[in-house]
Design an enzyme around this catalytic site. Structure first.
Site, short mmCIF file in Angstrom:
data_model
loop_
_atom_site.label_atom_id
_atom_site.label_comp_id
_atom_site.label_asym_id
_atom_site.label_seq_id
_atom_site.Cartn_x
_atom_site.Cartn_y
_atom_site.Cartn_z
N ASP A 67 0.85 -1.19 0.00
CA ASP A 67 0.00 0.00 0.00
C ASP A 67 0.88 1.24 0.00
OD1 ASP A 67 0.96 -0.34 2.61
OD2 ASP A 67 -1.01 -0.82 3.43
N ASP A 136 -8.12 -2.13 13.89
CA ASP A 136 -9.49 -2.26 13.39
C ASP A 136 -9.64 -3.47 12.45
OD1 ASP A 136 -8.11 -1.42 11.15
OD2 ASP A 136 -9.26 0.42 10.84
N HIS A 138 -7.77 -4.10 9.76
CA HIS A 138 -7.42 -3.89 8.35
C HIS A 138 -6.18 -4.70 7.97
CE1 HIS A 138 -4.86 -0.03 9.30
NE2 HIS A 138 -4.07 -1.07 9.29
P1 PGA Z 1 1.72 -1.73 12.91
O1 PGA Z 1 0.70 -1.51 11.70
O2 PGA Z 1 2.52 -2.94 12.55
O3 PGA Z 1 2.56 -0.50 12.93
O4 PGA Z 1 0.90 -1.94 14.13
C1 PGA Z 1 -0.04 -2.60 11.24
C2 PGA Z 1 -1.01 -2.17 10.18
O5 PGA Z 1 -1.59 -1.08 10.28
O6 PGA Z 1 -1.22 -2.95 9.23
#
Ligand code: PGA
Length: 261
Positions: A67, A136, A138
């Site tokens: 992304d 959340d 995602h």
């Molecule tokens: P993080 O992000 O590893 O910094 O917790 C995970 C994500 O948002 O996919």
């Protein structure tokens, strides 16, 4: 899906780096889908250590982005292209000529998304896709209620995700873009092996919904239940709300070594 409970993030990183190293032995030109965020860093560190020790050859490996923020120039330090160059490509000694990613500054965003899906397909598809998970649920930037069949496209971030990511922008949420390009859930599901790493108690609810909840767009990561080869690696904190934790531990301890993850 397979759930592996590891003692800590370092052990998770080593386990997953081992699977990547095995893949590269079997297929030196493998296309590795990589994720940003804090969670996957131990994977990249463990893989870089293996490369430095001469245990794995990444000279023909290719890297694909999951992304990207819309509107951040590629050279912005927090564009995911920059982050991946810094955290993955440079430590592994892989050049940008082996890098696949969408253009977050394209005027024709839709065209850039379609071009990225085409580029991944023409490259033979992603062999192993690393994933983090948002609080959340995602994956990539597929926020809750994303279509489970979605392709690479523009998404609007939830306020929670912007709050979560403000730490990369001097704690200033005003600097966090509202829009992103993300591989769709349908795109992600086309990778041959999905490996999701989650660490810390803050991810426990999202992990439980992903692994033991229904397949539902409200928890995008639950789409992994539809994949024939999905591995969820969690530390004790992230595993805290799994009802089947004992079964997952038992299964992994008794797994034949040749099987890998
Ligand atoms: P993080 O992000 O590893 O910094 O917790 C995970 C994500 O948002 O996919």
């Amino acid at each position: 899906m397979e759930v592996v409970i590891v003692p800590d993030a370092k052990a998770g990183g080593e386990l997953i780096a081992g699977a990547m190293a095995q893949l590269l032995l079997d297929k030196p030109t493998a296309l590795l889908g990589v994720a940003t965020g804090s969670t996957p860093l131990p994977i990249y560190q463990a893989l870089a250590a293996q490369v430095a020790a001469g245990a794995v050859d990444v000279s023909r490996a290719r890297i694909a982005q999951l992304d990207e923020y819309v509107g951040l120039p590629a050279e912005h330090p927090e564009s995911y292209r920059s982050v991946l160059r810094r955290e993955v490509l440079e430590p592994l000694g892989i050049g940008m000529d082996a890098f696949f990613g969408p253009d977050g500054t394209a005027e024709d965003v839709r065209g850039a998304c379609e071009a990225y899906d085409r580029a991944l397909a023409e490259a033979g598809g992603v062999d192993l896709q690393l994933l983090g998970i948002g609080t959340d649920g995602h994956i990539g930037f597929n926020e809750p209620c994303s279509s489970l069949a979605s392709r690479t496209r523009i998404k609007t971030l939830t306020e929670q995700t912007r709050v979560d990511n403000a730490r990369f922008f001097d704690g200033d949420i005003g600097q966090v873009p509202h829009h992103v390009i993300t591989q769709g859930i349908g795109t992600i599901l086309e990778a041959r092996h999905l490996v999701l790493l989650a660490t810390g108690e803050g991810k426990a609810d999202a992990v439980a919904a992903t692994v033991e909840g229904p397949v539902a767009a409200v928890c995008p990561a639950s789409a992994l239940q539809l994949h024939a080869h999905a591995t969820v690696v969690v530390d004790e904190g992230a595993a805290a709300k799994l009802k089947h934790a004992d079964y997952f531990r038992h299964t992994f301890v008794n797994k034949p070594a040749w099987q890998g993850i």
